[in-house]
Design an enzyme around this catalytic site. Structure first.
Site, PDB file in Angstrom:
ATOM      1  N   SER A   8       0.845  -1.192   0.000  1.00  0.00           N
ATOM      2  CA  SER A   8       0.000   0.000   0.000  1.00  0.00           C
ATOM      3  C   SER A   8       0.879   1.240   0.000  1.00  0.00           C
ATOM      4  O   SER A   8       1.639   1.490   0.944  1.00  0.00           O
ATOM      5  CB  SER A   8      -0.904   0.012   1.225  1.00  0.00           C
ATOM      6  OG  SER A   8      -1.489   1.301   1.319  1.00  0.00           O
ATOM      7  N   HIS A  33      -1.358  -1.092  -4.266  1.00  0.00           N
ATOM      8  CA  HIS A  33      -2.627  -0.675  -3.664  1.00  0.00           C
ATOM      9  C   HIS A  33      -2.547   0.826  -3.398  1.00  0.00           C
ATOM     10  O   HIS A  33      -1.626   1.291  -2.717  1.00  0.00           O
ATOM     11  CB  HIS A  33      -2.834  -1.477  -2.375  1.00  0.00           C
ATOM     12  CG  HIS A  33      -4.124  -1.234  -1.683  1.00  0.00           C
ATOM     13  ND1 HIS A  33      -5.296  -1.860  -2.020  1.00  0.00           N
ATOM     14  CD2 HIS A  33      -4.433  -0.426  -0.626  1.00  0.00           C
ATOM     15  CE1 HIS A  33      -6.275  -1.465  -1.217  1.00  0.00           C
ATOM     16  NE2 HIS A  33      -5.773  -0.599  -0.358  1.00  0.00           N
ATOM     17  N   ASP A  35      -4.501   4.071  -1.848  1.00  0.00           N
ATOM     18  CA  ASP A  35      -5.579   4.457  -0.934  1.00  0.00           C
ATOM     19  C   ASP A  35      -5.975   5.907  -1.141  1.00  0.00           C
ATOM     20  O   ASP A  35      -5.229   6.814  -0.781  1.00  0.00           O
ATOM     21  CB  ASP A  35      -5.107   4.286   0.516  1.00  0.00           C
ATOM     22  CG  ASP A  35      -5.011   2.821   0.901  1.00  0.00           C
ATOM     23  OD1 ASP A  35      -6.025   2.114   0.778  1.00  0.00           O
ATOM     24  OD2 ASP A  35      -3.913   2.394   1.315  1.00  0.00           O
ATOM     25  N   MET A  37      -8.337   8.906  -0.059  1.00  0.00           N
ATOM     26  CA  MET A  37      -9.159   9.265   1.111  1.00  0.00           C
ATOM     27  C   MET A  37      -9.599  10.706   1.056  1.00  0.00           C
ATOM     28  O   MET A  37      -8.786  11.584   0.743  1.00  0.00           O
ATOM     29  CB  MET A  37      -8.331   9.103   2.390  1.00  0.00           C
ATOM     30  CG  MET A  37      -7.775   7.731   2.612  1.00  0.00           C
ATOM     31  SD  MET A  37      -6.765   7.745   4.107  1.00  0.00           S
ATOM     32  CE  MET A  37      -6.310   6.022   4.205  1.00  0.00           C
ATOM     33  N   HIS A  67      -8.283   1.939  -4.089  1.00  0.00           N
ATOM     34  CA  HIS A  67      -9.243   1.770  -2.995  1.00  0.00           C
ATOM     35  C   HIS A  67      -9.815   3.146  -2.662  1.00  0.00           C
ATOM     36  O   HIS A  67      -9.111   4.000  -2.118  1.00  0.00           O
ATOM     37  CB  HIS A  67      -8.479   1.144  -1.807  1.00  0.00           C
ATOM     38  CG  HIS A  67      -9.287   0.999  -0.562  1.00  0.00           C
ATOM     39  ND1 HIS A  67      -8.711   0.657   0.656  1.00  0.00           N
ATOM     40  CD2 HIS A  67     -10.613   1.127  -0.312  1.00  0.00           C
ATOM     41  CE1 HIS A  67      -9.654   0.595   1.585  1.00  0.00           C
ATOM     42  NE2 HIS A  67     -10.808   0.879   1.023  1.00  0.00           N
ATOM     43  N   MET A  69     -11.794   5.585  -0.581  1.00  0.00           N
ATOM     44  CA  MET A  69     -12.400   5.873   0.724  1.00  0.00           C
ATOM     45  C   MET A  69     -12.839   7.332   0.677  1.00  0.00           C
ATOM     46  O   MET A  69     -12.194   8.211   1.231  1.00  0.00           O
ATOM     47  CB  MET A  69     -11.381   5.643   1.843  1.00  0.00           C
ATOM     48  CG  MET A  69     -11.101   4.176   2.103  1.00  0.00           C
ATOM     49  SD  MET A  69      -9.553   3.922   2.989  1.00  0.00           S
ATOM     50  CE  MET A  69      -8.425   3.984   1.624  1.00  0.00           C
ATOM     51  N   MET A 138     -12.080  -5.037   5.140  1.00  0.00           N
ATOM     52  CA  MET A 138     -11.185  -4.186   5.936  1.00  0.00           C
ATOM     53  C   MET A 138     -10.894  -4.868   7.269  1.00  0.00           C
ATOM     54  O   MET A 138     -11.811  -5.351   7.942  1.00  0.00           O
ATOM     55  CB  MET A 138     -11.826  -2.818   6.201  1.00  0.00           C
ATOM     56  CG  MET A 138     -11.981  -1.922   4.984  1.00  0.00           C
ATOM     57  SD  MET A 138     -10.457  -1.620   4.067  1.00  0.00           S
ATOM     58  CE  MET A 138      -9.454  -0.775   5.310  1.00  0.00           C
ATOM     59  N   ASP A 172      -7.098  -5.903   4.208  1.00  0.00           N
ATOM     60  CA  ASP A 172      -6.375  -4.630   4.183  1.00  0.00           C
ATOM     61  C   ASP A 172      -6.393  -4.023   5.575  1.00  0.00           C
ATOM     62  O   ASP A 172      -7.460  -3.735   6.118  1.00  0.00           O
ATOM     63  CB  ASP A 172      -7.073  -3.710   3.167  1.00  0.00           C
ATOM     64  CG  ASP A 172      -6.408  -2.352   3.024  1.00  0.00           C
ATOM     65  OD1 ASP A 172      -5.277  -2.177   3.503  1.00  0.00           O
ATOM     66  OD2 ASP A 172      -7.035  -1.471   2.407  1.00  0.00           O
ATOM     67  N   GLY A 194       0.923  -2.192   4.068  1.00  0.00           N
ATOM     68  CA  GLY A 194       1.542  -0.890   3.909  1.00  0.00           C
ATOM     69  C   GLY A 194       2.792  -0.778   4.749  1.00  0.00           C
ATOM     70  O   GLY A 194       3.911  -0.997   4.269  1.00  0.00           O
ATOM     71  N   SER A 195       2.606  -0.470   6.039  1.00  0.00           N
ATOM     72  CA  SER A 195       3.784  -0.204   6.872  1.00  0.00           C
ATOM     73  C   SER A 195       4.720  -1.406   6.954  1.00  0.00           C
ATOM     74  O   SER A 195       5.946  -1.242   6.919  1.00  0.00           O
ATOM     75  CB  SER A 195       3.363   0.273   8.258  1.00  0.00           C
ATOM     76  OG  SER A 195       2.193  -0.374   8.680  1.00  0.00           O
TER      77      SER A 195
HETATM   78  C1  DX5 Z   1      -6.341   1.986   5.602  1.00  0.00           C
HETATM   79  C2  DX5 Z   1      -5.889   1.658   4.192  1.00  0.00           C
HETATM   80  C3  DX5 Z   1      -4.828   0.634   4.125  1.00  0.00           C
HETATM   81  C4  DX5 Z   1      -3.528   1.020   4.778  1.00  0.00           C
HETATM   82  C5  DX5 Z   1      -2.885  -0.236   5.275  1.00  0.00           C
HETATM   83  O1  DX5 Z   1      -7.400   2.861   5.544  1.00  0.00           O
HETATM   84  O2  DX5 Z   1      -6.977   1.203   3.431  1.00  0.00           O
HETATM   85  O3  DX5 Z   1      -4.585   0.224   2.778  1.00  0.00           O
HETATM   86  O4  DX5 Z   1      -2.643   1.673   3.915  1.00  0.00           O
HETATM   87  O5  DX5 Z   1      -1.757   0.123   5.997  1.00  0.00           O
HETATM   88  P1  DX5 Z   1      -1.076  -0.880   7.048  1.00  0.00           P
HETATM   89  O6  DX5 Z   1      -0.678  -2.102   6.269  1.00  0.00           O
HETATM   90  O7  DX5 Z   1       0.075  -0.092   7.546  1.00  0.00           O
HETATM   91  O8  DX5 Z   1      -2.112  -1.185   8.079  1.00  0.00           O
HETATM   92 ZN    ZN Z   2      -6.573   0.275   1.406  1.00  0.00          ZN
END
Ligand code: DX5
Ligand code: ZN
Length: 221
Positions: A8, A33, A35, A37, A67, A69, A138, A172, A194-195
């Protein structure tokens, strides 16, 4: 089921975005991926179509999964398609007609997925299962990277897997080596991280490890 690993981009160093996209593309991951927002739908702001276009320019062969949001995602589907999205994921909680949005994503030639938040009952996905190329469950409350995996969400995955043995089920949020095993055991086959991935000094090794864990933990069929 094909196992897929998706870094991500939200967890990337935004000062080095192109390099980070290339690092993810070279890691052996299956897709990126992205994101998107807005602060009406989640308590955060990330980025929009320009970053999707940057990913398309920087690593054209690396699949882009977007994705959304955001409120009224239906008003932006063409913009994200033009920017280079190949999959668009829309929340069942979004303030639009999801049947219509999914059909429009597909008519643009893209893959469509429905997304469900931790607090939304899984039944809310049922009306859309015949209209999607996959679902996203999620495993954190959307809005931020770096949160803790909500273990209770794994029950949603196993319920769906039982119902639809062939469905692509993505998870995710809070995915790392330990939680990927839980999600895979429940039946998930696509893993966003992600992280965990961007913090690793060797992303290729971290992607390979997640893939190994997912394969090993997948329920026997
Ligand atoms: C959260 C996002 C995720 C996020 C995941 O709202 O949809 O895709 O980047 O990050 P980690 O893997 O660090 O939880
Ligand atoms: Zn996401």
């Amino acid at each position: 089921m094909k196992i897929e690993i998706l870094p991500s981009l939200l967890a990337a160093d935004f000062g080095l975005l192109a390099e980070e996209i290339l690092r993810a593309a070279a890691s052996g991951a299956d897709a990126l991926h992205l994101d998107v927002m807005d602060p009406n739908f989640v308590p955060n702001i990330s980025f929009g179509p320009d970053v999707v276009a940057l990913a398309a320019r920087t690593a054209p062969g690396f699949r882009r999964c977007v994705h959304l949001m955001m409120s009224r995602p239906d008003l932006y589907l063409e913009k994200f398609a033009d920017a280079g999205a190949q999959t668009i994921q829309v929340h069942v909680e979004a303030d639009c007609d999801l049947h219509d949005a999914l059909a429009r994503i597909r008519s643009l030639g893209l893959a469509a997925a429905a997304v469900i938040n931790p607090e939304t009952p899984i039944e809310h996905l049922l009306p859309y299962l015949g209209e999607v190329d996959g679902v996203l469950v999620m495993t954190v409350h959307p809005g931020y990277g770096g949160q803790k995996f909500i273990a209770g969400c794994a029950a949603k995955v196993s319920w769906l897997r039982e119902l639809r043995p062939g469905l692509d089920i993505m998870v995710d949020g809070g995915v790392n080596a330990a939680t990927a095993a839980l999600a895979a055991a429940a039946g998930a086959n696509q893993f966003v991280a992600g992280s965990h991935l961007f913090a690793s000094a060797d992303m290729a090794a971290a992607v390979a490890e997640l893939r190994r864990i997912a394969l090993r933990s997948a329920p026997a069929r």
